[in-house]
Design a protein around this motif. Structure first.
Motif: not given
Length: 313
Positions: A140-151
């Motif tokens: 399970e991965l939650n990276i919501s609202y992490c704007y320095e993370i991309s595709h």
């Protein structure tokens, strides 16, 4: 069976038993008890899970959560738990951490299965690449609202973590950001990721076994949604709330490919095709130079439609 004593304290003793001894006993005795509890806190069996979500959920979002000082406190706490866990940590649910603490996670948490780092503005693709290599058991991965993370993160996590079945990649409400103004720094609000279709392509290619996917307020279009629906055939839950660039027809077409879909959350608004054509014509004739400017104009128009009751809720 003999009970294990943690830090010199019998596990059968509850805080109701211990508190009187703290209050009534001599100072030396209280100090010994406190030392015992300090040792208990470091026991690996008590540090297999770090879950701060209930505390964040029970507290309104505050501006201080987005300060460097608060981020350092979260990093310090996470680092301590990682060290005390001695490799037994399986779940991390925090917010506002940074690359600093996640670097230690990547090095010392090979059994990690759940990673939720919502609202962490200083977590980057580089550290997520280390997480992918060091924590291959992530489910399970939650990276919501992490704007320095991309595709790029989605691709490398999908490549190294074959058991992942849940992904939460939600963005803040960019259509009406008033709920975040005064809390989240303005420059961060303006940094909302634009490459929704690139992220959708990475999900479809590297995470085909997903069962649960959240993409609230993503900027993906029909193209990206089609890629996901064709590749992620086992999806049971799909959240597209706030996805303004897909139509009800796009969603219906995608849903027809998802035979196992049980729950789908659709955008709770409708943008008429005439309005979309107007935005397209405006873009062509007015010479909008950046996508961010275009988004602002579309958002203004969308809000105007709401006030005119052209948009059906």
């Amino acid at each position: 069976m003999r009970r294990r004593r943690l830090g010199g304290i019998d596990p059968r003793m509850s805080h109701q038993h211990l508190l009187p001894s703290f209050l009534a006993g001599p100072v030396a005795r209280c100090h010994a008890r406190l030392q015992g509890w300090h040792e208990v806190c470091k026991d690996p069996c008590l540090n297999s899970v770090l879950d701060l979500e209930c505390h964040f959920d029970s507290t309104p979002e505050l501006p201080r959560f987005w300060t460097p000082e608060f981020e350092r406190k979260i990093d310090n706490m996470l680092e301590s738990v990682v060290v005390w866990s001695a490799g037994s940590l399986t779940e991390i649910r925090v917010r506002h951490c940074s690359d600093r603490s996640l670097s230690l996670v990547a090095q010392r948490c090979p059994n990690l299965e759940v990673l939720s780092i919502k609202s962490s503005p200083h977590v980057t693709d580089a550290i997520m690449a280390e997480i992918a290599s060091g924590c291959p058991k992530i489910k399970e991965l939650n990276i919501s609202y992490c704007y320095e993370i991309s595709h790029k993160t989605l691709a490398i996590i999908g490549s190294h973590c074959p058991n992942i079945y849940m992904l939460k990649r939600n963005l803040m409400n960019w259509l009406d950001p008033s709920q975040h103004v005064g809390i989240v720094p303005n420059d961060y609000l303006n940094a909302c990721p634009q490459d929704g279709d690139s992220e959708a392509a990475a999900i479809s290619k590297f995470m085909p076994h997903l069962l649960h996917l959240e993409l609230r307020f993503s900027k993906l279009t029909a193209k990206g949604l089609t890629l996901i629906s064709e590749a992620c055939e086992n999806l049971e839950y799909l959240d597209l709330s706030g996805c303004a660039n897909v139509t009800s027809r796009d969603i219906a077409t995608a849903s027809s490919n998802l035979k196992k879909l049980k729950t789908i959350k659709k955008p709770n608004f409708y943008i008429p095709s005439d309005f979309k054509r107007m935005c397209s014509e405006f873009d062509r004739t007015a010479g909008i130079r950046t996508k961010r400017q275009k988004d602002r104009e579309i958002t203004k128009g969308w809000m105007m439609c709401v006030h005119l009751q052209v948009v059906c809720i």
